[in-house]
Design an enzyme around this catalytic site. Structure first.
Site, PDB file in Angstrom:
ATOM      1  N   GLY A  60      49.392  52.492  46.204  1.00 53.26           N
ATOM      2  CA  GLY A  60      48.442  53.447  45.659  1.00 53.26           C
ATOM      3  C   GLY A  60      48.100  54.542  46.654  1.00 53.26           C
TER       4      GLY A  60
ATOM      5  N   SER B  80      55.361  45.118  37.298  1.00 53.10           N
ATOM      6  CA  SER B  80      56.002  44.315  38.354  1.00 53.10           C
ATOM      7  C   SER B  80      57.152  43.530  37.745  1.00 53.10           C
ATOM      8  CB  SER B  80      54.986  43.343  38.959  1.00 53.10           C
ATOM      9  OG  SER B  80      55.618  42.322  39.712  1.00 53.10           O
TER      10      SER B  80
ATOM     11  N   ALA C  55      43.800  53.393  45.174  1.00 52.12           N
ATOM     12  CA  ALA C  55      44.424  54.400  46.045  1.00 52.12           C
ATOM     13  C   ALA C  55      44.060  54.244  47.508  1.00 52.12           C
ATOM     14  CB  ALA C  55      44.035  55.804  45.568  1.00 52.12           C
TER      15      ALA C  55
ATOM     16  N   THR D  83      44.932  51.778  49.558  1.00 51.88           N
ATOM     17  CA  THR D  83      45.880  51.032  50.383  1.00 51.88           C
ATOM     18  C   THR D  83      47.225  50.919  49.682  1.00 51.88           C
ATOM     19  OG1 THR D  83      46.159  48.957  51.648  1.00 51.88           O
ATOM     20  CG2 THR D  83      45.273  48.767  49.417  1.00 51.88           C
TER      21      THR D  83
ATOM     22  N   TYR E 225      49.564  35.721  36.904  1.00 48.02           N
ATOM     23  CA  TYR E 225      49.975  37.056  37.341  1.00 48.02           C
ATOM     24  C   TYR E 225      51.044  37.618  36.403  1.00 48.02           C
ATOM     25  CZ  TYR E 225      51.893  40.761  40.311  1.00 48.02           C
ATOM     26  OH  TYR E 225      52.338  41.974  40.795  1.00 48.02           O
TER      27      TYR E 225
END
Length: 318
Positions: free
Chosen positions: A32, A155, A27, A29, A181
């Site tokens: 978030g 994502s 949270a 940056t 990823y």
């Protein structure tokens, strides 16, 4: 798809969150931070879970500077450390008897090869195993809170992922940061869907669902290979605050259901307002979901207990 999502749902449509306790990982940056700030501005008690104490404190101060009456707190959480995860969960459990909303947002994206404190490959260990452990350790608080929600931020990169149970930690293959990823983001969705199935089977009113922010322009992309950053310059992108809308919709809209997945409504799901979207077929493979769950419990040492029941009822629509 509902009429509400077709009307371009914005943060102004977010219901009043007064009396609700929310945990947001990562949270300090990007998406978030935007998520935490918007929830705090709508009355929620928001716990900012941040790996870096200084950056976490700076994020908390930014929220309070903009809204001095915001009810926000900081918890130090390093998802690359099972010890940190347990300590953070213990602290939250001590301070907060109920949790209405857990947003599993934090993550790393395409860094060079690395390992977590517990020797897991960094992306799989942080993005999936870290959140798997953290959610499991908070589960009793969540399922004791009627109609609570667990939102896992995935994502579009999940489409490149494959779960290789023979080499989850990239110990046998040459490490490739993009497929790694993708594996971690596919794991996020497999987890979210399997968690919903287990919650439903237990009779819990808690639901698990997922969202993705689209092409949000944040520092998450700082580790991406140069060619990825170059290509990204020519793709549609949006602010972190816009990227926060799909997770916020999943977290607060009254008409959502468990195992749904929300993303932007623009072409390619890069930009736009939140709508119901579809993840790929691999994310819905039940055998893979169950197997990943078992392996995740073994690796983290965290076993889920769905035995608790809600302690009280909130008002309708919450």
């Amino acid at each position: 798809m509902t009429n509400e999502t077709k009307r371009a749902w914005t943060e102004a449509d977010l219901p009043d969150q007064t009396g609700r306790t929310t945990i947001v990982t990562g949270a300090n940056t990007g998406v978030g931070f935007a998520t935490a700030q918007i929830l705090a501005d709508h009355g929620a008690t928001v716990v900012l879970a941040s790996r870096d104490p200084n950056r976490g404190r700076a994020a908390l101060d930014r929220i309070l500077q903009a809204n001095p009456t915001a009810d926000v707190a900081l918890i130090i959480l390093d998802l690359a450390s099972l010890a940190s995860i347990r300590a953070a969960a213990d602290e939250i459990r001590t301070e907060y008897p109920r949790i209405d909303l857990l947003i599993n947002n934090a993550g790393v994206m395409m860094p060079p090869y690395g390992q977590t404190e517990d020797n897991f490959e960094l992306q799989f260990g942080t993005n999936h195993l870290g959140h798997f452990a953290f959610t499991g350790l908070l589960l009793d608080r969540l399922i004791r809170t009627p109609d609570s929600r667990i939102v896992t931020v995935a994502s579009a990169g999940h489409r490149t992922g494959r779960i290789d149970f023979n080499d989850l930690q990239w110990e046998r293959r040459h490490y490739r940061r993009i497929p790694s990823y993708g594996q971690s983001k596919l794991a996020n969705l497999l987890f979210a869907y399997e968690l919903q199935r287990r919650l439903a089977d237990s009779g819990s009113t808690t639901i698990s669902l997922a969202a993705h922010p689209g092409g949000a322009n944040t520092e998450l992309q700082r580790h991406s290979p140069a060619f990825i950053r170059f290509v990204a310059r020519f793709l549609p992108h949006q602010s972190a605050r816009m990227g926060a809308l799909p997770p916020l919709y999943a977290a607060t809209a009254p008409n959502v259901q468990g195992a749904e997945y929300y993303g932007p409504d623009g072409r390619g799901e890069f930009t736009g307002y939140p709508v119901l979207v579809q993840s790929n077929a691999r994310s819905h493979d039940r055998e893979t979901q169950r197997r990943l769950w078992t392996v995740s419990e073994q690796l983290t040492g965290v076993t889920y207990d769905f035995a608790d029941q809600p302690i009280s009822r909130t008002r309708p629509g919450r």
